[in-house]
Design a protein around this motif. Structure first.
Motif, PDB file in Angstrom:
ATOM      1  N   GLY A 551     -11.638  36.068 -33.759  1.00 12.59           N
ATOM      2  CA  GLY A 551     -11.310  34.655 -33.647  1.00 12.59           C
ATOM      3  C   GLY A 551     -10.064  34.334 -34.439  1.00 12.59           C
ATOM      4  N   ILE A 552      -9.163  33.569 -33.829  1.00 13.25           N
ATOM      5  CA  ILE A 552      -7.956  33.116 -34.513  1.00 13.25           C
ATOM      6  C   ILE A 552      -7.770  31.638 -34.201  1.00 13.25           C
ATOM      7  CG2 ILE A 552      -6.556  33.981 -32.583  1.00 13.25           C
ATOM      8  CD1 ILE A 552      -5.375  33.564 -36.231  1.00 13.25           C
ATOM      9  N   ARG A 591      -0.411  39.046 -34.101  1.00 10.51           N
ATOM     10  CA  ARG A 591       1.002  38.967 -33.700  1.00 10.51           C
ATOM     11  C   ARG A 591       1.409  37.506 -33.557  1.00 10.51           C
ATOM     12  NH1 ARG A 591       1.234  41.917 -28.258  1.00 10.51           N
ATOM     13  NH2 ARG A 591       3.506  41.900 -28.560  1.00 10.51           N
ATOM     14  N   PHE A 592       2.711  37.250 -33.781  1.00 16.73           N
ATOM     15  CA  PHE A 592       3.283  35.913 -33.695  1.00 16.73           C
ATOM     16  C   PHE A 592       4.341  35.954 -32.594  1.00 16.73           C
ATOM     17  CE2 PHE A 592       1.819  36.936 -37.889  1.00 16.73           C
ATOM     18  CZ  PHE A 592       1.164  35.806 -38.337  1.00 16.73           C
ATOM     19  N   ILE A 593       4.023  35.394 -31.414  1.00 17.29           N
ATOM     20  CA  ILE A 593       4.843  35.620 -30.227  1.00 17.29           C
ATOM     21  C   ILE A 593       5.411  34.303 -29.721  1.00 17.29           C
ATOM     22  CG2 ILE A 593       4.862  36.523 -27.876  1.00 17.29           C
ATOM     23  CD1 ILE A 593       2.458  38.267 -28.668  1.00 17.29           C
ATOM     24  N   ALA A 638      -1.647  35.835 -31.612  1.00 18.03           N
ATOM     25  CA  ALA A 638      -2.379  36.742 -30.720  1.00 18.03           C
ATOM     26  C   ALA A 638      -3.108  37.784 -31.549  1.00 18.03           C
ATOM     27  CB  ALA A 638      -1.422  37.412 -29.741  1.00 18.03           C
ATOM     28  N   ALA A 639      -4.451  37.746 -31.482  1.00 22.55           N
ATOM     29  CA  ALA A 639      -5.272  38.661 -32.277  1.00 22.55           C
ATOM     30  C   ALA A 639      -5.964  39.673 -31.371  1.00 22.55           C
ATOM     31  CB  ALA A 639      -6.311  37.879 -33.082  1.00 22.55           C
ATOM     32  N   ILE A 652      -6.426  34.288 -28.583  1.00 27.84           N
ATOM     33  CA  ILE A 652      -5.069  33.768 -28.707  1.00 27.84           C
ATOM     34  C   ILE A 652      -5.138  32.285 -29.039  1.00 27.84           C
ATOM     35  CG2 ILE A 652      -2.858  33.379 -27.535  1.00 27.84           C
ATOM     36  CD1 ILE A 652      -3.451  35.818 -25.819  1.00 27.84           C
ATOM     37  N   ASP A 653      -4.457  31.905 -30.107  1.00 27.33           N
ATOM     38  CA  ASP A 653      -4.376  30.500 -30.501  1.00 27.33           C
ATOM     39  C   ASP A 653      -3.009  29.952 -30.106  1.00 27.33           C
ATOM     40  OD1 ASP A 653      -5.440  28.201 -32.460  1.00 27.33           O
ATOM     41  OD2 ASP A 653      -3.311  28.530 -32.833  1.00 27.33           O
ATOM     42  N   TRP A 654      -3.032  28.791 -29.436  1.00 29.21           N
ATOM     43  CA  TRP A 654      -1.818  28.153 -28.949  1.00 29.21           C
ATOM     44  C   TRP A 654      -1.550  26.867 -29.727  1.00 29.21           C
ATOM     45  CZ3 TRP A 654       0.821  29.728 -24.289  1.00 29.21           C
ATOM     46  CH2 TRP A 654       0.244  30.827 -23.637  1.00 29.21           C
ATOM     47  N   PRO A 655      -0.260  26.533 -29.906  1.00 33.39           N
ATOM     48  CA  PRO A 655       0.028  25.220 -30.497  1.00 33.39           C
ATOM     49  C   PRO A 655      -0.425  24.119 -29.541  1.00 33.39           C
ATOM     50  CG  PRO A 655       2.050  26.258 -29.707  1.00 33.39           C
ATOM     51  CD  PRO A 655       0.963  27.286 -29.584  1.00 33.39           C
ATOM     52  N   GLN A 656      -0.951  23.057 -30.084  1.00 34.07           N
ATOM     53  CA  GLN A 656      -1.466  21.965 -29.267  1.00 34.07           C
ATOM     54  C   GLN A 656      -0.526  20.751 -29.356  1.00 34.07           C
ATOM     55  OE1 GLN A 656      -4.499  22.378 -27.507  1.00 34.07           O
ATOM     56  NE2 GLN A 656      -4.358  24.493 -28.199  1.00 34.07           N
TER      57      GLN A 656
END
Length: 737
Positions: A551-552, A591-593, A638-639, A652-656
């Motif tokens: 979880g990220i 990762r930071f994509i 991205a984990a 994967i956590d996205w900016p909201q």
């Protein structure tokens, strides 16, 4: 509707002529209204449908609900048959005594036998497991028609929930014999397992979670409504398909909701076989039920009838008195003094149904299924408000209902066990085409569409969540997908966050989405539509419930308040949740994509030799910092988790919100290769991060995964079964396409 009837017609039968069985049914709707008018002193209050329904022991959803139509039925809805016998086995039941170390079990079996003669019959009890006979006992039948036998088992094979072990079933058979001839035989399957609902005080309040065979089980699953408005047209294999779908989606628990029916035997049989544990409501929902003597007698007989029918199923782990009736009491202000234990006072109050839930039903459970866990309601506050998150089970409807909070904070809104929560979404286009007959009605806000959504205020609420989060569209196919993206995201935030809390002193014991299924082709909270087509949320939940799930999540920044003032920094958390009972050693990568270019904006972080806590949560990064000044490029987190050389989980956590992001040009490639005549593999890759790549759902075709987030350098595969050579390839779409 919930009672079985046996009528002795021996004296009515003349063998010299034909006979007709004729059953006359009242109009349930009219009869219920007459009953209501006959008791003007009762407070006929509640929500959903008309309140006359409270006086009729009939499936309450037939009066219409906020996800289903008003379609009143009457008639024979189960088997009617003629039995001729001289002796019969009326009922058999088993009680299991399992030693604390679970190495010894005693199967206590009881049979009730009816006979038309005093001639001595005897009973044979036979225990089987996996087709092999374990033991056979010949016993006498006493003067009251009772027979019993105890059989001891060393090293019993236990029954486990889905994902925790095998679903071993034993079978007890009882035969009635005389002079070596068998006259009647009945068999029932059962499982050997222990169940404990752990309710103990801790720093968060009072826990509520299930411990099965000594193992704590996080109950990720769904709520169940009847699978059709017209019940006799549900074939037995369709029940099995529903349960198979749950098991494939890594779900553990199903809650049979109290406004429907005590389900068909084939439903519970399938739950036994696939390890889907059952939270079984009694059939009371969203109302203040009356308690005149004839009604109480009917309810008692109903409860006995159904508990006797269901009690042998190992899948059933809890009986609950009702659905949301204590919420009705609270919201309408009906009298309820928790400290008053005088049952007569309960019946004299304007909330007499308390007697049903706190006296009648637990009494039936104690008599008919001793040892089974009973809970007065869903939700139930134990004397405190049902919305108190420190207590037992709660309905978490601050998202969609109530204050309509953003789904990104679902994890903050939960209680000790979240027995209902949800987000609406349209079904797939093919299902919409089924009920939209005219081209002129084929747009999201048509009258036909509105008719197929029974939720109050659905127009405003769907619009709110779409406008807050996504770039909207009036194109029907795109609009459908957008609602599904919102639902999938909401479920991800809920299940991911609450499962993380499982590892924090069992702060959250389970999450049951409202709802798994539909009773007609419609727009609702269901995560699988009427035709068994999974929506993207089904796959999002399945990934969140993986045996080992990464979880990220970055902290929520409420853009609706700040607007053009983005944060300069943000915290994030990275963790691994596990339901595996042994420690595993893994590698965890973050990762930071860049969303705009697909490149990595900073060096990735890789944690080697991570010892993942068994059946809990392992925090990898707590309150890590994202510096938006140094790294202003909008990017995903991205984990991935490896065990050995195999990726077993992604998140994967996205900016909201997504509406601020340009997601159209992704460089997505979807390549299909044929594996066998019935199976093919799809390989997905992307040059820039892709959100919610969803594949077409087609009848007879099953997907191993869908609604995928894809990032560069991490190809993903999807296995498709049921797609034959020469069939048209499945269509797909993604957010921003």
């Amino acid at each position: 509707m919930f009672l079985s009837h046996r009528l002795d017609i021996t004296n009515l039968i003349n063998v010299q002529r034909e006979h007709v069985l004729e059953i006359e049914f009242d109009s349930a709707l009219k009869r219920a209204r007459e009953i209501k008018d006959s008791y003007p002193n009762h407070k006929w209050v509640g929500y959903n449908g008309e309140m006359a329904r409270l006086g009729a022991r009939k499936a309450q959803y037939h009066w219409g609900w906020d996800w289903g139509p008003l379609l009143m039925t009457a008639g024979i809805w189960k088997t009617a048959r003629l039995e001729v016998y001289s002796v019969r086995i009326d009922d058999i039941r088993t009680e299991i005594q399992l030693s604390k170390d679970r190495q010894q079990a005693t199967v206590m079996s009881f049979a009730q036998i009816s006979s038309d003669t005093s001639t001595a019959y005897r009973a044979v009890f036979t225990l089987h497991s996996m087709g092999h006979e374990i033991e056979r006992k010949l016993v006498s039948i006493d003067a009251n028609g009772k027979a019993e036998a105890n059989i001891n088992i060393s090293n019993p094979q236990l029954w486990w929930p889905n994902g925790y072990g095998p679903q071993t079933l034993y079978e007890i058979s009882v035969s009635v014999i005389k002079d070596g001839e068998e006259h009647h035989q009945v068999s029932k399957k059962f499982g050997i397992r222990s169940v404990e609902v752990v309710r103990q005080l801790d720093k968060y309040g009072k826990s509520f979670f299930f411990r099965i065979n000594g193992v704590d089980v996080f109950c990720g699953g769904s709520c169940w409504i009847p699978a059709d408005s017209f019940l006799p047209r549900i074939p037995k294999d369709k029940y099995r398909q529903w349960v198979e779908l749950m098991a494939a989606g890594r779900q553990v628990m199903i809650r049979v909701w109290g406004g429907g029916i005590y389900e068909d035997d084939s439903f519970y049989d399938a739950c036994d076989e696939y390890g889907i544990i059952v939270w079984q409501d009694f059939m009371f929902a969203c109302g203040n039920y009356p308690t005149w003597p004839a009604m109480l007698d009917s309810i008692r007989r109903e409860a006995i009838c159904n508990v006797r029918r269901l009690r042998h199923h190992p899948a059933i782990v809890l009986y609950a008195g009702n659905n949301e009736d204590y919420q009705v009491q609270e919201q309408i202000g009906l009298t309820y003094d928790y400290e008053d234990k005088n049952r007569d006072n309960w019946l004299k109050s304007d909330f007499p149904a308390r007697y049903i839930y706190e006296e009648l039903l637990p009494g039936v459970i104690a008599e008919e299924s001793p040892g089974a866990f009973y809970h007065p309601g869903s939700p139930w506050g134990d004397g405190k408000p049902t919305s108190d998150p420190s207590l037992d089970c709660v309905d978490r409807y601050a998202v969609w209902h109530g204050t309509q909070e953003k789904y990104q904070i679902f994890d903050r809104l939960g209680g000790r066990f979240n027995s209902e929560f949800g987000m609406e979404a349209f079904p797939h286009l093919e299902t919409v085409d089924y009920f939209v007959e005219r081209q002129i009605d084929r747009f999201p806000q048509s009258q036909v569409m509105d008719f197929h959504n029974k939720a109050a205020g659905h127009e405003r609420r769907i619009a709110t969540y779409l406008e807050e989060n996504l770039r909207t569209s009036t194109d029907l196919e795109t609009y459908i997908h957008l609602t599904q993206v919102v639902q999938a995201e909401a479920m991800l935030y809920a299940y991911r966050g609450w499962r993380r809390q499982w590892g924090d002193n069992r702060r959250c014991g389970g999450a049951l989405v409202w709802q798994l299924n539909d009773c007609w082709p419609t727009i609702s909270w269901a995560i699988v539509d009427y035709f068994l087509s999974p929506k993207p949320s089904y796959y999002a939940i399945a990934r969140a419930l993986s045996p080992v799930a990464v979880g990220i999540q970055r902290e929520h920044h409420d853009w609706s308040l700040s607007h053009i003032r983005p944060p300069e920094t943000a915290k994030y958390n990275l963790w691994v949740a596990s339901s595996v009972q042994e420690e595993v050693v893994a590698t965890v990568e973050l990762r930071f994509i860049s969303i705009n270019t697909g490149s990595e904006i900073r060096e990735s972080i890789r944690h080697h030799d991570v010892h993942v806590t068994p059946n809990g949560t392992t925090d990898i990064v707590v309150d890590g910092i994202i510096d938006y000044v140094q790294y202003p490029e909008p990017h995903v987190l991205a984990a991935r988790v490896w065990i050995g050389d195999r990726v077993i989980s992604r998140d994967i956590d996205w900016p909201q919100p997504y509406k601020y992001l340009g997601l159209a040009d992704r460089g997505l490639e979807v390549n299909e290769s044929v594996g066998t005549d019935d199976e093919c593999i799809i390989v997905v890759s992307a040059k820039k991060p892709v959100k919610c790549l969803t594949f077409e759902e087609r009848d007879g075709v099953k997907l191993s995964n869908s609604a995928l987030d894809v990032v560069p350098g991490d190809d993903q595969t999807v296995t498709i079964t049921g797609l034959k050579a020469g069939d048209k390839a499945l269509g797909w779409k993604f957010l921003g396409q």
